[in-house]
Write an enzyme that holds these catalytic residues in place. Structure first.
Site, PDB file in Angstrom:
ATOM      1  N   ASP A   1      -0.401  -0.859  16.935  1.00  0.00           N
ATOM      2  CA  ASP A   1       0.499  -1.925  17.390  1.00  0.00           C
ATOM      3  C   ASP A   1       1.642  -1.997  16.375  1.00  0.00           C
ATOM      4  O   ASP A   1       1.440  -2.413  15.236  1.00  0.00           O
ATOM      5  CB  ASP A   1      -0.240  -3.271  17.471  1.00  0.00           C
TER       6      ASP A   1
ATOM      7  N   GLN B   1       1.944  -2.992  12.128  1.00  0.00           N
ATOM      8  CA  GLN B   1       1.048  -4.150  12.039  1.00  0.00           C
ATOM      9  C   GLN B   1      -0.435  -3.807  12.190  1.00  0.00           C
ATOM     10  O   GLN B   1      -1.268  -4.370  11.481  1.00  0.00           O
ATOM     11  CB  GLN B   1       1.458  -5.162  13.112  1.00  0.00           C
ATOM     12  N   GLU B   2      -0.755  -2.880  13.113  1.00  0.00           N
ATOM     13  CA  GLU B   2      -2.182  -2.653  13.370  1.00  0.00           C
ATOM     14  C   GLU B   2      -2.510  -1.183  13.640  1.00  0.00           C
ATOM     15  O   GLU B   2      -1.853  -0.545  14.467  1.00  0.00           O
ATOM     16  CB  GLU B   2      -2.626  -3.473  14.604  1.00  0.00           C
TER      17      GLU B   2
ATOM     18  N   GLU C   1      -6.422 -10.501  10.215  1.00  0.00           N
ATOM     19  CA  GLU C   1      -7.418 -10.182  11.237  1.00  0.00           C
ATOM     20  C   GLU C   1      -8.566  -9.354  10.669  1.00  0.00           C
ATOM     21  O   GLU C   1      -9.303  -8.706  11.421  1.00  0.00           O
ATOM     22  CB  GLU C   1      -6.741  -9.444  12.403  1.00  0.00           C
TER      23      GLU C   1
ATOM     24  N   HIS D   1       0.897  -9.640   9.306  1.00  0.00           N
ATOM     25  CA  HIS D   1      -0.495 -10.074   9.139  1.00  0.00           C
ATOM     26  C   HIS D   1      -1.004  -9.872   7.717  1.00  0.00           C
ATOM     27  O   HIS D   1      -2.166 -10.136   7.433  1.00  0.00           O
ATOM     28  CB  HIS D   1      -1.408  -9.329  10.116  1.00  0.00           C
TER      29      HIS D   1
ATOM     30  N   LYS E   1      -2.600 -12.621  26.574  1.00  0.00           N
ATOM     31  CA  LYS E   1      -2.960 -13.670  25.613  1.00  0.00           C
ATOM     32  C   LYS E   1      -2.738 -15.017  26.285  1.00  0.00           C
ATOM     33  O   LYS E   1      -1.583 -15.415  26.500  1.00  0.00           O
ATOM     34  CB  LYS E   1      -2.048 -13.578  24.385  1.00  0.00           C
TER      35      LYS E   1
ATOM     36  N   GLU F   1       1.152  -0.140  21.225  1.00  0.00           N
ATOM     37  CA  GLU F   1       1.600  -1.470  21.648  1.00  0.00           C
ATOM     38  C   GLU F   1       2.935  -1.806  20.994  1.00  0.00           C
ATOM     39  O   GLU F   1       3.142  -1.514  19.809  1.00  0.00           O
ATOM     40  CB  GLU F   1       0.515  -2.476  21.236  1.00  0.00           C
TER      41      GLU F   1
ATOM     42  N   ASP G   1       3.303  -6.353  24.629  1.00  0.00           N
ATOM     43  CA  ASP G   1       2.797  -7.652  24.180  1.00  0.00           C
ATOM     44  C   ASP G   1       3.978  -8.627  24.146  1.00  0.00           C
ATOM     45  O   ASP G   1       4.184  -9.398  25.088  1.00  0.00           O
ATOM     46  CB  ASP G   1       2.146  -7.461  22.800  1.00  0.00           C
TER      47      ASP G   1
ATOM     48  N   HIS H   1      -6.915 -11.411  21.334  1.00  0.00           N
ATOM     49  CA  HIS H   1      -6.927 -12.533  20.394  1.00  0.00           C
ATOM     50  C   HIS H   1      -5.532 -12.733  19.797  1.00  0.00           C
ATOM     51  O   HIS H   1      -4.598 -11.999  20.116  1.00  0.00           O
ATOM     52  CB  HIS H   1      -7.937 -12.253  19.265  1.00  0.00           C
ATOM     53  N   ARG H   2      -5.413 -13.728  18.902  1.00  0.00           N
ATOM     54  CA  ARG H   2      -4.216 -13.901  18.088  1.00  0.00           C
ATOM     55  C   ARG H   2      -4.617 -13.728  16.623  1.00  0.00           C
ATOM     56  O   ARG H   2      -5.791 -13.741  16.272  1.00  0.00           O
ATOM     57  CB  ARG H   2      -3.610 -15.315  18.260  1.00  0.00           C
ATOM     58  N   SER H   3      -3.604 -13.597  15.774  1.00  0.00           N
ATOM     59  CA  SER H   3      -3.935 -13.384  14.355  1.00  0.00           C
ATOM     60  C   SER H   3      -4.549 -14.634  13.721  1.00  0.00           C
ATOM     61  O   SER H   3      -5.372 -14.534  12.816  1.00  0.00           O
ATOM     62  CB  SER H   3      -2.703 -12.920  13.589  1.00  0.00           C
TER      63      SER H   3
ATOM     64  N   SER I   1       3.063 -12.912  14.670  1.00  0.00           N
ATOM     65  CA  SER I   1       4.143 -12.107  15.241  1.00  0.00           C
ATOM     66  C   SER I   1       4.300 -12.527  16.693  1.00  0.00           C
ATOM     67  O   SER I   1       3.811 -11.886  17.607  1.00  0.00           O
ATOM     68  CB  SER I   1       3.811 -10.616  15.139  1.00  0.00           C
TER      69      SER I   1
ATOM     70  N   LYS J   1      -8.962  -6.839  22.703  1.00  0.00           N
ATOM     71  CA  LYS J   1      -8.500  -6.690  21.317  1.00  0.00           C
ATOM     72  C   LYS J   1      -8.928  -7.946  20.572  1.00  0.00           C
ATOM     73  O   LYS J   1      -8.395  -9.029  20.839  1.00  0.00           O
ATOM     74  CB  LYS J   1      -6.975  -6.503  21.296  1.00  0.00           C
TER      75      LYS J   1
HETATM   76  C1  2PG Z   1      -0.475  -8.972  18.263  1.00  0.00           C
HETATM   77  C2  2PG Z   1      -1.250 -10.183  17.791  1.00  0.00           C
HETATM   78  C3  2PG Z   1      -2.735 -10.016  17.748  1.00  0.00           C
HETATM   79  P1  2PG Z   1      -0.171 -12.226  16.655  1.00  0.00           P
HETATM   80  O1  2PG Z   1       0.664  -8.752  17.854  1.00  0.00           O
HETATM   81  O2  2PG Z   1      -0.957  -8.257  19.116  1.00  0.00           O
HETATM   82  O3  2PG Z   1      -3.172  -8.916  17.025  1.00  0.00           O
HETATM   83  O4  2PG Z   1      -0.733 -10.722  16.623  1.00  0.00           O
HETATM   84  O5  2PG Z   1      -1.272 -13.104  17.120  1.00  0.00           O
HETATM   85  O6  2PG Z   1       0.241 -12.508  15.243  1.00  0.00           O
HETATM   86  O7  2PG Z   1       0.972 -12.237  17.609  1.00  0.00           O
HETATM   87 MG    MG Z   2       0.905  -7.133  19.458  1.00  0.00          MG
END
Ligand code: 2PG
Ligand code: MG
Length: 396
Positions: free
Chosen positions: A232, A153-154, A196, A145, A323, A273, A298, A351-353, A41, A374
């Site tokens: 998120d 997403q989270e 993740e 994800h 990031k 987020e 983000d 982190h990233r996914s 994402s 995170k």
């Molecule tokens: C997010 C990230 C990490 P992605 O949206 O915060 O969890 O996802 O790396 O796919 O952007």
């Molecule tokens: Mg995010």
């Protein structure tokens, strides 16, 4: 001393089995190796991850264009290295790829740290890098994800209070384990886990939050921690240009804000987020004033100092997700953090996914004084960062 003698790069696999860039930087007495993660994402204002979308082409660019610029530069001059990367990478890093650049940038910092015999967190953060961040980890996940599950997403959890990072890490693992068990008992497990390591659930968002809240209560009663929940939304992924599209129907901006607000209020969320799409600075500002949770940007900020400045002007959020590969270099990351902190914004290093087992993120988060990191809860590429936090805590 510390002069870069050689730069190497190769493609390796990330946790999704996709190719990414790993770089190595050699100095006379130092060596650093680092690899880049990838998002699913991604914000549209992130730097271009790969040259022409190809990890191989990014590796070629490092070999053919970057190495010659860096040989002879002192690895301790991170700003010079990152400026050279920026010059070669061009507009949006398209000529190298932000992932190629960030791998070289971090490998350089590691080489400089190893020249000095210092752990990376101490090299970057100095004497005052004294607090190890607590993990913000996703317990349940969906969106881009996971092939199924929630539109959000989270579903995240973090220790707000714990006697140590170790205690916070262990508490998250326990929440993840018990949530899986509880979801299974309720017939709410879709099977498998997302990119993740978060559980994929068939329940709707309030029911999932209720399960996690109960589990948190249980874990708090057993371990010496105070836990909080977060979400998120990765709302740009839901946005079709006018509405937010959920499996059960569309929500316009007003309805989306009400939905976010109601979940924040009903479940005392401490963190939310990307609750709105990435260009809606005004909407972010309104929402931030309506909820108690920390509103974090983000895709809104993409670790970019200029966008953070705009956010500050409009009072858009409370915190910035950091990031390094969104901006392409450690120096760019540093500038984003400085802009956030100078303006009273919090930071959460993330982190990233798609991840590798590289654990530099834990060092960077500690060096930057990020209160939270995170980085997931389970899965080798997530646990590598968590385990590194435990080691850093011992060193500190
Ligand atoms: C997010 C990230 C990490 P992605 O949206 O915060 O969890 O996802 O790396 O796919 O952007
Ligand atoms: Mg995010």
């Amino acid at each position: 001393m510390g002069v870069i003698e050689r730069v190497e790069a190769r493609t390796i696999l990330d946790s999704r089995g996709d190719r990414t860039v790993e770089a190595e930087v050699y100095t006379r007495e130092g060596f650093g190796r680092a690899s880049a993660p990838s998002g699913a994402s991604t914000g549209s204002n992130e730097v271009t991850p790969f040259r022409n979308g190809s990890a191989e082409e990014s590796v070629e660019a490092v070999r053919e264009k970057v190495e010659s610029e860096l040989v002879g530069v002192n690895a301790g001059h991170q700003d010079l290295v990152d400026t050279a990367l920026q010059d070669v990478g061009g507009n949006g890093f398209g000529d190298v790829g932000g992932n190629g650049a960030v791998a070289v940038s971090l490998a350089t910092a590691k080489a400089a740290a190893s020249e000095r015999g210092l752990p990376l967190f101490e090299y970057l953060g100095g004497l005052y890098a004294k607090r190890v961040p607590f993990p913000l980890g996703n317990v349940v996940g969906g969106g881009s994800h996971a092939g199924a599950g929630t539109d959000i997403q989270e579903f995240l959890v973090a220790a707000e209070e714990a006697d140590s990072a170790r205690g916070a890490v262990l508490a998250n693992a326990e929440v993840h384990r018990l949530t899986g068990r509880r979801l299974e008992q309720l017939g709410g497990l879709a099977g498998g886990r997302g990119d993740e390591g978060a559980w994929i659930s068939t329940l709707d968002a309030p029911d999932i939050l209720e399960v996690i809240r109960d589990v948190c209560d249980e874990v708090e009663a057993r371990l010496d921690v105070r836990l909080g929940m977060g979400l998120d939304f990765a709302a740009s992924e839901l946005y079709d240009g006018s509405d937010y599209v959920y499996s059960d129907g569309k929500r316009d901006k007003g309805a989306q804000m009400e939905y976010v607000e109601s979940l924040c209020d009903d479940f005392d969320l401490i963190y939310v987020e990307d609750p709105l799409e990435e260009e809606d600075f005004e909407g972010f500002a309104e929402l931030s004033s309506r909820v108690d949770a920390t509103v974090c940007g983000d895709d809104l900020f993409v670790t970019n100092a200029g966008r953070i400045e705009l956010g500050v002007e409009l009072d858009a959020a409370d915190a910035v997700l950091i990031k390094p590969n969104q901006v392409g270099t450690l120096t760019g990351t540093w500038m984003a953090v400085e802009t956030a902190q100078d303006n009273g914004y919090g930071i959460v290093v993330s982190h990233r996914s798609g991840e590798t087992s590289d654990a530099y993120l834990s060092h960077v988060a500690t060096a930057l004084g990020s209160p939270f990191i995170k980085c997931g809860i389970v899965g080798g590429e997530r646990v590598s960062k968590l385990n590194e936090l435990l080691r850093i805590e011992e060193m500190i």
